[in-house]
Motif scaffolding. Structure first.
Motif, PDB file in Angstrom:
ATOM      1  N   PHE A  78      -7.893  -5.532  31.793  1.00 44.21           N
ATOM      2  CA  PHE A  78      -8.062  -4.328  30.967  1.00 44.21           C
ATOM      3  C   PHE A  78      -9.513  -3.858  30.973  1.00 44.21           C
ATOM      4  CE2 PHE A  78      -4.166  -6.247  29.395  1.00 44.21           C
ATOM      5  CZ  PHE A  78      -3.329  -5.154  29.291  1.00 44.21           C
ATOM      6  N   GLY A  79     -10.448  -4.806  31.045  1.00 45.35           N
ATOM      7  CA  GLY A  79     -11.856  -4.438  31.109  1.00 45.35           C
ATOM      8  C   GLY A  79     -12.198  -3.655  32.359  1.00 45.35           C
ATOM      9  N   HIS A  80     -11.436  -3.908  33.434  1.00 44.63           N
ATOM     10  CA  HIS A  80     -11.648  -3.171  34.684  1.00 44.63           C
ATOM     11  C   HIS A  80     -10.801  -1.904  34.763  1.00 44.63           C
ATOM     12  CE1 HIS A  80     -14.475  -5.389  37.104  1.00 44.63           C
ATOM     13  NE2 HIS A  80     -13.904  -6.535  36.780  1.00 44.63           N
ATOM     14  N   LEU A  81     -10.149  -1.559  33.661  1.00 47.01           N
ATOM     15  CA  LEU A  81      -9.373  -0.314  33.570  1.00 47.01           C
ATOM     16  C   LEU A  81      -8.254  -0.261  34.608  1.00 47.01           C
ATOM     17  CD1 LEU A  81     -12.443   2.129  33.317  1.00 47.01           C
ATOM     18  CD2 LEU A  81     -11.334   0.858  31.473  1.00 47.01           C
ATOM     19  N   SER A  82      -7.648  -1.409  34.886  1.00 50.46           N
ATOM     20  CA  SER A  82      -6.671  -1.478  35.963  1.00 50.46           C
ATOM     21  C   SER A  82      -5.221  -1.524  35.491  1.00 50.46           C
ATOM     22  CB  SER A  82      -6.955  -2.706  36.839  1.00 50.46           C
ATOM     23  OG  SER A  82      -6.834  -3.904  36.092  1.00 50.46           O
ATOM     24  N   VAL A  83      -4.985  -1.330  34.193  1.00 49.14           N
ATOM     25  CA  VAL A  83      -3.614  -1.429  33.675  1.00 49.14           C
ATOM     26  C   VAL A  83      -3.085  -0.058  33.247  1.00 49.14           C
ATOM     27  CG1 VAL A  83      -2.077  -2.546  32.030  1.00 49.14           C
ATOM     28  CG2 VAL A  83      -4.070  -3.793  32.936  1.00 49.14           C
ATOM     29  N   PHE A  84      -3.745   0.569  32.269  1.00 50.79           N
ATOM     30  CA  PHE A  84      -3.311   1.877  31.771  1.00 50.79           C
ATOM     31  C   PHE A  84      -4.113   2.999  32.426  1.00 50.79           C
ATOM     32  CE2 PHE A  84      -2.514  -0.974  28.072  1.00 50.79           C
ATOM     33  CZ  PHE A  84      -1.121  -0.864  28.055  1.00 50.79           C
ATOM     34  N   ARG A  85      -3.557   4.181  32.423  1.00 50.40           N
ATOM     35  CA  ARG A  85      -4.300   5.341  32.914  1.00 50.40           C
ATOM     36  C   ARG A  85      -5.393   5.749  31.929  1.00 50.40           C
ATOM     37  NH1 ARG A  85       0.302   9.459  35.465  1.00 50.40           N
ATOM     38  NH2 ARG A  85       1.023   8.033  37.115  1.00 50.40           N
ATOM     39  N   ASN A 133      -8.431   5.130  29.630  1.00 54.77           N
ATOM     40  CA  ASN A 133      -9.516   4.173  29.449  1.00 54.77           C
ATOM     41  C   ASN A 133      -9.551   3.638  28.021  1.00 54.77           C
ATOM     42  OD1 ASN A 133     -10.152   4.673  32.081  1.00 54.77           O
ATOM     43  ND2 ASN A 133     -12.099   5.684  31.668  1.00 54.77           N
ATOM     44  N   LYS A 134      -9.274   4.523  27.054  1.00 53.35           N
ATOM     45  CA  LYS A 134      -9.279   4.103  25.650  1.00 53.35           C
ATOM     46  C   LYS A 134      -8.234   3.031  25.395  1.00 53.35           C
ATOM     47  CE  LYS A 134     -11.157   8.285  23.485  1.00 53.35           C
ATOM     48  NZ  LYS A 134     -10.901   9.362  22.485  1.00 53.35           N
ATOM     49  N   MET A 135      -7.069   3.194  26.000  1.00 56.04           N
ATOM     50  CA  MET A 135      -6.003   2.213  25.812  1.00 56.04           C
ATOM     51  C   MET A 135      -6.372   0.887  26.465  1.00 56.04           C
ATOM     52  SD  MET A 135      -3.214   2.053  24.184  1.00 56.04           S
ATOM     53  CE  MET A 135      -1.871   0.891  23.986  1.00 56.04           C
ATOM     54  N   ASN A 136      -6.966   0.950  27.647  1.00 54.51           N
ATOM     55  CA  ASN A 136      -7.419  -0.272  28.310  1.00 54.51           C
ATOM     56  C   ASN A 136      -8.414  -1.032  27.440  1.00 54.51           C
ATOM     57  OD1 ASN A 136      -6.223  -0.609  31.018  1.00 54.51           O
ATOM     58  ND2 ASN A 136      -7.122   1.386  31.445  1.00 54.51           N
ATOM     59  N   HIS A 137      -9.397  -0.321  26.904  1.00 52.74           N
ATOM     60  CA  HIS A 137     -10.420  -0.965  26.085  1.00 52.74           C
ATOM     61  C   HIS A 137      -9.843  -1.474  24.763  1.00 52.74           C
ATOM     62  CE1 HIS A 137     -13.712  -0.284  28.746  1.00 52.74           C
ATOM     63  NE2 HIS A 137     -13.620   1.033  28.705  1.00 52.74           N
ATOM     64  N   PHE A 138      -8.865  -0.761  24.224  1.00 49.65           N
ATOM     65  CA  PHE A 138      -8.241  -1.195  22.983  1.00 49.65           C
ATOM     66  C   PHE A 138      -7.535  -2.543  23.163  1.00 49.65           C
ATOM     67  CE2 PHE A 138      -4.433  -1.278  20.210  1.00 49.65           C
ATOM     68  CZ  PHE A 138      -5.073  -1.309  18.974  1.00 49.65           C
ATOM     69  N   VAL A 139      -6.736  -2.642  24.220  1.00 46.18           N
ATOM     70  CA  VAL A 139      -6.028  -3.903  24.471  1.00 46.18           C
ATOM     71  C   VAL A 139      -7.007  -5.002  24.856  1.00 46.18           C
ATOM     72  CG1 VAL A 139      -4.256  -5.037  25.868  1.00 46.18           C
ATOM     73  CG2 VAL A 139      -3.943  -2.660  25.146  1.00 46.18           C
TER      74      VAL A 139
END
Length: 441
Positions: free
Chosen positions: A181-188, A190-196
């Motif tokens: 998630f830190g590499h922004l590789s899961v959700f489109r 960025n906010k959702m990636n950082h949240f998780v």
């Protein structure tokens, strides 16, 4: 932004002077500007506001940061908002181009074509079920450990050992998952990636996502680069590579017997990195950066208190914490450093993105065990080349990476786990001997 994330000189916000002003590379280097797609950006003030940290951007000062820029960013609309005001012109075409620079430009083009190929194959699209199952693994093992401790406490050593093993797996696997998630590789988003990521690294692991992103992005941008990569800043404790040991030796620096570091390393850094150094560094970072929003870390502390103090007491819970952290730390260091320690360590040579990643990174051969224990970071080369690619797709792009390596005669190293482990010992031994020889000259 142009198509494919490229920056257009005619983008909104760029003045007429910006569109036509040109600079020589000597000017770019002297003023420590950054070049992206031949456009020059003055980042002297913006670097302090950069989400990845000031140091990350300044580490590319005076250089072409195109590949790093395109590989790190996913939300180009947001990036455009910040890029236009700091655009000051473009690089003047050089009349006499060094053959090495021509080769570097060719490699850049081929790498960008490889990235486009990966996009066409859909390799930057994540499988939500893959990451959901990994997250559920953490929850179930955490609850199982709490149940075992609640039922047995210290009374049954076998049950206690199983609970410790469960917690070690939770922490280690959580580290890999927050990394995704830190590499922004899961959700489109960025906010959702950082949240998780905050939920996992903060609520499950007890560390700061801001701290991790700050240091880890620097590592990716300039891996194994002296004074640039925080993962090789060992101070006076260990000397790695062939450059720093000789420098220490010639300066008669002997704070430790570095010719024996291949022995004391395994009893110091692996077990102590996470429970001691990372905790201290996290606290220091949060205070220095004034990021005192410790809600997620508080959730971790409250969770552990509620889960284990009733059965083990406060001191028993603290002992459990350190025991889990030590095993987690050994796992983490072993899984990550076997891909970097034995590789080239040097000062910044301003190499192309592709070549710099291959010089400093190697793979561990694929197997069910290796994939699980490192969560596919045994494909460290592919991860470094494409940091926003979901890890379950690394093996799909690996053959194409090998072909590009062959074209440019760049070594693509893939080792067995045992060979990579031995190479860590061997590189420490070699570096220690280099120091000893230089010290006694």
């Amino acid at each position: 932004m142009g198509k494919g994330g490229k920056v257009d000189i005619d983008e909104p916000g760029a003045s007429s002077d910006q569109k036509h002003k040109t600079f020589k590379w000597d000017e770019v280097k002297q003023n420590k500007w950054i070049v992206i797609e031949n456009l020059v950006y003055d980042v002297s003030r913006f670097s302090r506001k950069h989400p990845g940290g000031e140091r990350l951007m300044l580490n590319h000062a005076g250089q072409d940061a195109t590949d790093a820029f395109l590989c790190f960013h996913t939300d180009m609309k947001k990036v455009r908002k910040y890029m236009s005001p700091i655009l000051i012109g473009q690089v003047m075409p050089e009349s006499d181009v060094n053959p090495n620079e021509e080769r570097k430009t060719e490699l850049h083009k081929d790498f960008q074509n490889l990235k486009l190929l990966a996009e066409k194959k859909g390799l930057f699209k994540a499988k939500p079920i893959f990451f959901l199952l990994h997250f559920l693994q953490l929850v179930l093992l955490d609850l199982l450990a709490a149940y075992i401790i609640y039922r047995s406490g210290f009374a049954n050593w076998l049950a206690y050992s199983i609970a410790v093993a469960c917690l070690v797996i939770v922490q280690a696997q959580a580290g890999w998952l927050q990394h995704d998630f830190g590499h922004l590789s899961v959700f489109r988003s960025n906010k959702m990636n950082h949240f998780v990521q905050n939920i996992i690294i903060g609520g499950i692991m007890g560390f700061s996502a801001n701290w991790w992103n700050y240091r880890h992005y620097q590592h990716h941008a300039k891996p194994n680069t002296i004074k640039r990569d925080p993962d090789i800043r060992f101070g006076p404790l260990y000397l790695i590579g062939k450059v720093v040991p000789v420098e220490f030796g010639k300066k008669k620096m002997a704070k430790l017997p570095y010719n024996l570091q291949q022995f004391y390393f395994f009893f110091t850094l692996p077990p102590l990195l996470i429970p001691i150094y990372f905790v201290i560094e996290t606290v220091y970072f949060l205070i220095k950066k004034r990021k005192l929003h410790i809600m997620w870390i508080s959730i971790y502390l409250i969770r552990w208190y509620a889960m284990f103090v009733p059965a083990l007491g406060l001191m028993g819970t603290i002992k459990l914490y350190f025991l889990v952290r030590v095993f987690e730390s050994v796992w983490f260091v072993w899984s990550t450093q076997i891909s970097h320690f034995p590789m080239n360590v040097d000062y910044d040579k301003d190499l192309s993105w592709f070549r710099s990643q291959l010089n400093s990174t190697c793979n561990i051969e694929q197997s069910a065990f290796n994939d699980w224990v490192s969560n596919h970071l045994n494909f460290q080369i592919e991860h470094h080349l494409f940091p926003t690619m979901p890890r379950h797709n690394y093996y799909k792009i690996a053959p194409d990476v090998k072909e590009l390596c062959k074209k440019y005669n760049i070594e693509y190293q893939c080792k067995t786990m045992s060979q990579a482990t031995y190479d860590v010992y061997n590189c420490l031994k070699e570096s220690g001997e280099l120091w000893y020889e230089a010290y006694n000259m």
